[in-house]
Enzyme design. Structure first.
Site, mmCIF file in Angstrom:
data_model
loop_
_atom_site.group_PDB
_atom_site.id
_atom_site.type_symbol
_atom_site.label_atom_id
_atom_site.label_comp_id
_atom_site.label_asym_id
_atom_site.label_seq_id
_atom_site.Cartn_x
_atom_site.Cartn_y
_atom_site.Cartn_z
ATOM 1 N N LYS A 13 0.702 -80.312 44.636
ATOM 2 C CA LYS A 13 0.895 -81.679 45.135
ATOM 3 C C LYS A 13 1.280 -81.690 46.615
ATOM 4 C CE LYS A 13 5.117 -82.138 42.440
ATOM 5 N NZ LYS A 13 6.082 -81.473 43.318
ATOM 6 N N ARG A 88 11.004 -88.590 39.790
ATOM 7 C CA ARG A 88 10.875 -87.516 38.809
ATOM 8 C C ARG A 88 11.468 -87.907 37.464
ATOM 9 N NH1 ARG A 88 10.554 -83.026 42.829
ATOM 10 N NH2 ARG A 88 9.965 -81.104 41.770
ATOM 11 N N ARG A 127 3.701 -68.022 45.369
ATOM 12 C CA ARG A 127 3.913 -68.947 46.494
ATOM 13 C C ARG A 127 4.964 -68.399 47.467
ATOM 14 N NH1 ARG A 127 5.051 -75.158 45.374
ATOM 15 N NH2 ARG A 127 6.819 -74.393 44.147
ATOM 16 N N ARG A 160 10.749 -68.991 47.800
ATOM 17 C CA ARG A 160 11.854 -69.919 47.527
ATOM 18 C C ARG A 160 12.680 -69.362 46.375
ATOM 19 N NH1 ARG A 160 9.030 -75.758 46.797
ATOM 20 N NH2 ARG A 160 10.506 -75.794 45.094
ATOM 21 N N ARG A 171 12.199 -75.040 35.475
ATOM 22 C CA ARG A 171 11.623 -76.179 36.198
ATOM 23 C C ARG A 171 10.477 -76.802 35.407
ATOM 24 N NH1 ARG A 171 9.950 -73.777 41.570
ATOM 25 N NH2 ARG A 171 9.371 -75.876 42.178
#
Ligand code: AMP
Length: 218
Positions: A13, A88, A127, A160, A171
């Site tokens: 996103k 969210r 990532r 991260r 998550r």
């Protein structure tokens, strides 16, 4: 135009939002980025947010909503914006509706980015992000030219903390429990546009742009 982009962590996103921001000159509001900037700056909001983010949990609605309300009151939002990572929860979505209604406004479209779970886990573990400018990379699909160095600003490119495998599971659970119900919430308003990001981001983008065109937004 006022857009929301919805999708699981690692669905792409952020990348789609960056593309739309640049092409259509929108303000890009990423609540995750705002929290990370606060954590880096050691603000009281950052200190509080970190305790949730590190566990893969959501930062409480009250903190998040007032932060977004404040951000939406800034001048650059007048040109239109894309909300990335907010809302969210259903409570956040209702609070957003209320804050917009006060100004006689509403969200024009919600872009729902679809990616299978297994693909997500693979993408998130690879990532890497630039500590300085936030640019996103992937060790397999989009490596930096020089390992650990950002192609655009030369900053440090790192994983991260919340992209580590143990936090990613949490998550994803948080996403399915709290955020996925928003698809139904916005579907009832008839403003969802779907983009399939399982394979080619180009396909996802063109589906989104077709949807925006069909609604007369671009
Ligand atoms: P993101 O960069 O969008 O994946 O966000 C990173 C983390 O920030 C999330 O896993 C949450 O802990 C927190 N966060 C971001 N946006 C929100 C939100 N709208 N509500 C609550 N927590 C959020």
């Amino acid at each position: 135009m006022k857009l929301i982009i919805l999708g699981a962590p690692g669905s792409g996103k952020g990348t789609s939002a960056t593309y739309l921001r640049e092409k259509y000159n929108l303000a890009h509001i990423s609540t995750g980025d705002i929290f990370r900037a606060n954590i880096k700056g050691g603000t009281p909001l950052g200190v509080e947010a970190k305790s949730y983010i590190d566990k893969g949990l959501l930062v409480p609605d009250s903190l998040t909503v007032s932060m977004v309300e404040d951000r939406l009151s800034q001048d650059d939002c007048n040109k239109g914006y894309i909300l990335d990572g907010f809302p969210r929860t259903i409570a956040q979505a209702q609070a957003l509706d209320e804050m917009l209604a006060k100004k006689g406004e509403s969200i024009d479209a919600v872009l729902s980015i679809i990616v299978d779970d297994e693909t997500i886990k693979g993408r998130v573990s690879g990532r890497r992000v630039c500590e300085k400018c936030g640019e996103s990379y992937n060790v397999t699909f989009r490596p930096t030219k020089v390992e650990g160095v950002c192609d655009s600003c030369g900053g440090n490119v790192v994983q991260r903390d919340d992209d580590k495998p143990e936090t990613v599971e949490a998550r994803l659970k948080t996403y399915y429990a709290n955020t996925q119900p928003l698809i139904d919430f916005y579907d009832k308003k008839g403003i969802i546009i779907e983009g399939d990001n399982n394979k080619d981001p180009e396909i996802c983008r063109s589906q989104i742009e077709e949807g925006l065109k069909a609604r007369g937004l671009i």
